[in-house]
Design a protein around this motif. Structure first.
Motif, PDB file in Angstrom:
ATOM      1  N   ILE A 120       0.828  -1.211   0.000  1.00  0.00           N
ATOM      2  CA  ILE A 120       0.000   0.000   0.000  1.00  0.00           C
ATOM      3  C   ILE A 120       0.858   1.255   0.000  1.00  0.00           C
ATOM      4  CG2 ILE A 120      -1.784   1.287   1.235  1.00  0.00           C
ATOM      5  CD1 ILE A 120      -2.756  -1.272   2.411  1.00  0.00           C
ATOM      6  N   PHE A 121       1.913   1.251   0.828  1.00  0.00           N
ATOM      7  CA  PHE A 121       2.759   2.440   0.980  1.00  0.00           C
ATOM      8  C   PHE A 121       4.225   2.083   0.708  1.00  0.00           C
ATOM      9  CE2 PHE A 121      -0.710   2.863   4.213  1.00  0.00           C
ATOM     10  CZ  PHE A 121      -1.437   3.853   3.563  1.00  0.00           C
ATOM     11  N   PRO A 122       4.572   1.778  -0.518  1.00  0.00           N
ATOM     12  CA  PRO A 122       5.936   1.320  -0.802  1.00  0.00           C
ATOM     13  C   PRO A 122       7.007   2.376  -0.583  1.00  0.00           C
ATOM     14  CG  PRO A 122       4.732   1.728  -2.841  1.00  0.00           C
ATOM     15  CD  PRO A 122       3.735   1.825  -1.734  1.00  0.00           C
ATOM     16  N   ASN A 123       6.630   3.649  -0.554  1.00  0.00           N
ATOM     17  CA  ASN A 123       7.615   4.726  -0.410  1.00  0.00           C
ATOM     18  C   ASN A 123       7.604   5.350   0.979  1.00  0.00           C
ATOM     19  OD1 ASN A 123       8.510   4.548  -3.135  1.00  0.00           O
ATOM     20  ND2 ASN A 123       6.652   5.623  -3.764  1.00  0.00           N
ATOM     21  N   LEU A 124       7.061   4.639   1.947  1.00  0.00           N
ATOM     22  CA  LEU A 124       6.945   5.177   3.304  1.00  0.00           C
ATOM     23  C   LEU A 124       8.322   5.486   3.889  1.00  0.00           C
ATOM     24  CD1 LEU A 124       4.469   5.652   5.177  1.00  0.00           C
ATOM     25  CD2 LEU A 124       5.076   3.520   6.332  1.00  0.00           C
ATOM     26  N   ARG A 176      10.381  -8.167  10.530  1.00  0.00           N
ATOM     27  CA  ARG A 176      10.122  -9.049   9.390  1.00  0.00           C
ATOM     28  C   ARG A 176       9.051  -8.475   8.469  1.00  0.00           C
ATOM     29  NH1 ARG A 176       8.774 -15.287  10.409  1.00  0.00           N
ATOM     30  NH2 ARG A 176      11.026 -15.327  10.793  1.00  0.00           N
ATOM     31  N   VAL A 177       7.942  -8.009   9.037  1.00  0.00           N
ATOM     32  CA  VAL A 177       6.853  -7.530   8.176  1.00  0.00           C
ATOM     33  C   VAL A 177       7.138  -6.161   7.576  1.00  0.00           C
ATOM     34  CG1 VAL A 177       5.065  -8.886   9.328  1.00  0.00           C
ATOM     35  CG2 VAL A 177       5.559  -6.577  10.133  1.00  0.00           C
ATOM     36  N   LEU A 178       8.100  -5.437   8.152  1.00  0.00           N
ATOM     37  CA  LEU A 178       8.420  -4.106   7.629  1.00  0.00           C
ATOM     38  C   LEU A 178       9.650  -4.110   6.725  1.00  0.00           C
ATOM     39  CD1 LEU A 178       7.932  -1.976  10.898  1.00  0.00           C
ATOM     40  CD2 LEU A 178       6.304  -2.269   9.019  1.00  0.00           C
ATOM     41  N   ARG A 179      10.310  -5.247   6.585  1.00  0.00           N
ATOM     42  CA  ARG A 179      11.602  -5.277   5.900  1.00  0.00           C
ATOM     43  C   ARG A 179      11.518  -4.946   4.415  1.00  0.00           C
ATOM     44  NH1 ARG A 179      12.663 -11.828   6.318  1.00  0.00           N
ATOM     45  NH2 ARG A 179      10.956 -12.488   4.935  1.00  0.00           N
ATOM     46  N   ASP A 180      10.339  -5.059   3.809  1.00  0.00           N
ATOM     47  CA  ASP A 180      10.206  -4.749   2.384  1.00  0.00           C
ATOM     48  C   ASP A 180       9.960  -3.263   2.120  1.00  0.00           C
ATOM     49  OD1 ASP A 180      10.606  -7.368   1.520  1.00  0.00           O
ATOM     50  OD2 ASP A 180       8.498  -7.881   1.816  1.00  0.00           O
ATOM     51  N   LEU A 181       9.912  -2.465   3.160  1.00  0.00           N
ATOM     52  CA  LEU A 181       9.772  -1.017   2.989  1.00  0.00           C
ATOM     53  C   LEU A 181      11.165  -0.439   2.744  1.00  0.00           C
ATOM     54  CD1 LEU A 181       7.160  -0.265   5.787  1.00  0.00           C
ATOM     55  CD2 LEU A 181       6.786  -0.091   3.317  1.00  0.00           C
ATOM     56  N   GLN A 182      11.483  -0.244   1.491  1.00  0.00           N
ATOM     57  CA  GLN A 182      12.839   0.111   1.090  1.00  0.00           C
ATOM     58  C   GLN A 182      13.255   1.522   1.505  1.00  0.00           C
ATOM     59  OE1 GLN A 182      14.921  -2.210  -0.510  1.00  0.00           O
ATOM     60  NE2 GLN A 182      13.225  -3.551   0.077  1.00  0.00           N
ATOM     61  N   HIS A 183      12.293   2.383   1.835  1.00  0.00           N
ATOM     62  CA  HIS A 183      12.611   3.780   2.130  1.00  0.00           C
ATOM     63  C   HIS A 183      12.290   4.166   3.576  1.00  0.00           C
ATOM     64  CE1 HIS A 183      13.087   4.233  -2.201  1.00  0.00           C
ATOM     65  NE2 HIS A 183      11.914   3.640  -2.348  1.00  0.00           N
ATOM     66  N   LEU A 184      11.907   3.201   4.389  1.00  0.00           N
ATOM     67  CA  LEU A 184      11.526   3.493   5.776  1.00  0.00           C
ATOM     68  C   LEU A 184      12.780   3.746   6.608  1.00  0.00           C
ATOM     69  CD1 LEU A 184       9.190   3.625   7.864  1.00  0.00           C
ATOM     70  CD2 LEU A 184       9.615   1.190   8.305  1.00  0.00           C
ATOM     71  N   HIS A 185      12.936   4.984   7.093  1.00  0.00           N
ATOM     72  CA  HIS A 185      14.148   5.302   7.852  1.00  0.00           C
ATOM     73  C   HIS A 185      13.889   5.624   9.323  1.00  0.00           C
ATOM     74  CE1 HIS A 185      13.097   9.583   7.654  1.00  0.00           C
ATOM     75  NE2 HIS A 185      13.009   9.506   6.333  1.00  0.00           N
ATOM     76  N   THR A 186      12.625   5.915   9.704  1.00  0.00           N
ATOM     77  CA  THR A 186      12.354   6.313  11.084  1.00  0.00           C
ATOM     78  C   THR A 186      11.045   5.698  11.563  1.00  0.00           C
ATOM     79  OG1 THR A 186      13.465   8.440  10.716  1.00  0.00           O
ATOM     80  CG2 THR A 186      12.056   8.254  12.657  1.00  0.00           C
TER      81      THR A 186
END
Length: 301
Positions: free
Chosen positions: A143-147, A192-202
């Motif tokens: 849903i939010f790939p650029n989060l 594990r469930v957040l690891r595919d968010l390539q831009h999540l920094h914080t």
């Protein structure tokens, strides 16, 4: 004497975009108060003309950058279609539903109730989910790939040892803030469930501290030798007595690249904040009706 229309246009835009401090309570609107703009509209008819001719809001959906959704206290789940909000950057969701976790549709991974989200969304703020297991985030990367930023505020937190959501309890005075800047600091199943968010920094996680626990945790790293990441008071009291297990568990949390769980690749800050809660604030979730069992959740993870 009238101000130039261009200047009035900018004054109104600044007034509307200067958001007040967001309230911590769930279900309280964060919209700008009309009183901040009303005097200008009363003093001159020009602002009314601006609105009338659509100079400020030519396309409401096209200029919306932030929304605040509230899932009301009902068993009918809302689903927000964001397809027309092409400039949307930030979403806040307040969860007042009696259901333990978000769920809509027939697919078990249909969790966060948003569809057709634009790629512009960078920040997600979720508050009040009574049972925040990792399953809440099963579909977040689609849903939010650029989060970039994820904010959570809730009473409970997931314990990676007993695989349940616990009510945090610490020995007095308890912590106020714990910050990790090395990519760690999350419950391993969250990683594990957040690891595919390539831009999540914080990631900001705010949870209650109901006190009365035996876990000693303070703000200083010197008082956090086991890198606390959501473990419940009971597990730390019982399982941490085994030094071999404790050392193995802490090493697993520290080695985010080799522990088998992974983590968001650019995550550089996990900040835990704690508020002192009273017993009367505790939400009873025993009667809540999430039909998906934790056994199925484990299979999904």
């Amino acid at each position: 004497m009238y101000l130039p229309l261009e200047l009035l246009h900018e004054i109104i835009l600044v007034s509307l975009s200067s958001s007040p401090t967001a309230p911590e309570e769930t279900g309280v609107s964060i919209k700008q108060n009309w009183a901040s703009l009303e005097p200008l509209t009363l003093a001159s008819k020009t602002p009314s003309d601006l609105f009338h001719f659509g100079l400020i809001f030519p396309d409401f959906c096209g200029v919306t950058r932030e929304i605040h959704g509230v899932q009301l206290n009902t068993r009918k789940s809302s689903v927000w279609d964001l397809g027309r909000l092409k400039q949307l950057k930030k979403i806040r969701l307040d969860w007042l539903s009696p259901y333990m976790t978000p769920h809509y549709g027939s697919n078990m991974s249909d969790r966060l109730p948003f569809t057709h989200a634009p790629p512009t969304v960078k920040e997600l703020d979720i508050r009040g989910i009574p049972w925040p297991s990792p399953i809440v985030f099963l579909n977040i990367h689609t849903i939010f790939p650029n989060l970039n930023i994820l904010c959570l505020r809730q009473q409970r937190i997931w314990c990676g040892l007993c695989h349940t959501c616990c009510v945090p309890r610490f020995s007095s005075p308890g912590p106020e803030k714990i910050v990790y800047t090395d990519g760690g600091g999350l419950p391993l199943h969250y990683s594990r469930v957040l690891r595919d968010l390539q831009h999540l920094h914080t990631i900001y996680i705010t949870i209650a501290d109901f006190g009365g626990g035996k876990t000693m945790l303070r703000d200083s790293p010197d008082h956090n030798p086991y890198r606390w990441a959501g473990e419940c008071d009971s597990c730390m009291e019982i399982m941490y007595e085994d030094k071999v297990f404790r050392d193995m568990w802490v090493a697993k949390k520290m080695d985010i690249t080799m522990n088998g769980y992974g983590a968001p690749p650019v995550l550089n800050k996990v900040e835990w904040n704690f508020w002192k809660a009273e017993a009367s604030e505790e939400i009873d979730v025993e009667e809540s009706g999430d039909e998906l069992t934790e056994e199925l959740a484990e299979e999904a993870l």
